[in-house]
Scaffold this active site. Structure first.
Site, short mmCIF file in Angstrom:
data_model
loop_
_atom_site.label_atom_id
_atom_site.label_comp_id
_atom_site.label_asym_id
_atom_site.label_seq_id
_atom_site.Cartn_x
_atom_site.Cartn_y
_atom_site.Cartn_z
N ARG A 1 14.31 -2.29 9.30
CA ARG A 1 14.32 -2.04 7.86
C ARG A 1 13.00 -1.36 7.50
O ARG A 1 11.94 -1.98 7.66
CB ARG A 1 14.48 -3.37 7.11
CG ARG A 1 14.53 -3.25 5.60
CD ARG A 1 14.71 -4.63 4.96
NE ARG A 1 14.71 -4.55 3.51
CZ ARG A 1 13.59 -4.53 2.78
NH1 ARG A 1 12.41 -4.59 3.35
NH2 ARG A 1 13.67 -4.45 1.46
N LYS B 1 4.04 -3.81 5.82
CA LYS B 1 3.72 -5.18 5.45
C LYS B 1 2.24 -5.51 5.61
O LYS B 1 1.52 -4.85 6.34
CB LYS B 1 4.60 -6.16 6.23
CG LYS B 1 6.01 -6.20 5.64
CD LYS B 1 6.86 -7.32 6.14
CE LYS B 1 8.18 -7.30 5.37
NZ LYS B 1 9.18 -8.17 5.95
#
Ligand code: 8Y7
Length: 273
Positions: free
Chosen positions: A254, A220
């Site tokens: 995840r 991210k």
């Protein structure tokens, strides 16, 4: 703590790795549906071999600024992949906000719904209730189109907790048993770097919800901001972030880089068992 995911059941004595399988034109070169599906299935099997405990199949990019796709387009992308994974040794999660897509995927054998909209769309609750699937309820502020423009909170941890508590109550009231619910603070979804860091620092606070916590930090942009690395070079930062999330109470991570994450968690497990 037990976690029921369709036919699968986990005791969560060790953290689980959810491997990401994106079926979007920007993740596989635009070689038509058949090629796209074949590449996604090959990727899925690769992630199983690397140690994924769950696969998350998504056909709509939810990156900041991404545009929505139609129900039909999303179905065309993901259904052949979900059908191709029927009988797989790990549960298949469908990453979608759309009740029609949830229903089709669950009917085709998916065992979990990962909804970044936390089942807020009308009839999304009913779609999951009608199955034995698990659900991940995620927090976000705003929509993927605009969420990073000006995220604002008085107290980010308290507000995310309150939202998740409300969605858990709604899910349980609709008939989704507690054992089928996981929650996720939604790193990067309408949050500044400071908000993301505050959530990670205080991840332990989410334990009070009494259901497993899922965390998604893989590759991210916050990791890019911290390290200065572009998205292709965030594996080390992602593995560190996954380990840190697990250390602070996450029970499912995840991730894109399943093998690397599993190795790190093997070390964590060895020390913690
Ligand atoms: C998350 C997610 C994405 C996350 C859950 C990306 C679909 C953006 N992030 N689902 N999805 N949690 N539950 O960078 O953090 O992977 S998409």
């Amino acid at each position: 703590m037990f976690f029921h995911c369709g036919q699968f059941q986990f005791d969560l004595s060790r953290p689980l790795v959810m491997g990401i399988v994106n079926v979007t034109p920007d993740s596989f070169s635009d070689g038509g549906r058949t090629l796209q599906c074949g590449a996604a299935l090959a990727h899925a099997h690769q992630l199983i071999e690397e140690g994924a405990d769950i696969l998350d199949i998504g056909g709509e990019s939810t990156r900041p600024g991404a545009l929505p796709v139609s129900v039909q387009e999303e179905l065309e992308r993901i259904m052949p992949v979900i059908e191709g994974l029927r009988g797989a040794p790990v549960p298949v999660s469908v990453d979608t906000c759309k009740p029609e897509v949830m229903r089709a995927a669950l009917a085709a054998g998916a065992s979990m719904v990962n909804d970044i909209n936390a089942l807020q769309q009308p009839s999304a609750l009913a779609a999951v209730t009608a199955s034995s699937a698990a659900v991940c309820l995620m927090h976000k502020q705003g929509t993927p189109q605009t969420m990073q423009q000006q995220p604002q909170y008085q107290d980010v941890v308290a507000e995310v907790l309150q939202f998740l508590r409300g969605r858990m109550d709604a899910a349980q009231a609709a008939g989704i048993a507690r054992e089928r619910i996981v929650v996720d603070p939604g790193v990067g979804f309408g949050k500044t770097l400071a908000h993301n860091l505050a959530l990670l620092r205080d991840l332990g606070a989410f334990g009070e919800l009494g259901v497993p916590l899922l965390a998604g930090l893989s590759r991210k942009s916050m990791l890019g901001t911290i390290t200065g690395q572009d998205v292709e070079h965030r594996v080390s930062a992602s593995v560190a972030a996954a380990l840190l999330a697990v250390q602070r109470g996450a029970r499912i991570v995840r991730v894109h880089d399943v093998g690397a994450t599993c190795d790190a968690l093997k070390v964590w497990n060895a020390v913690n068992s």
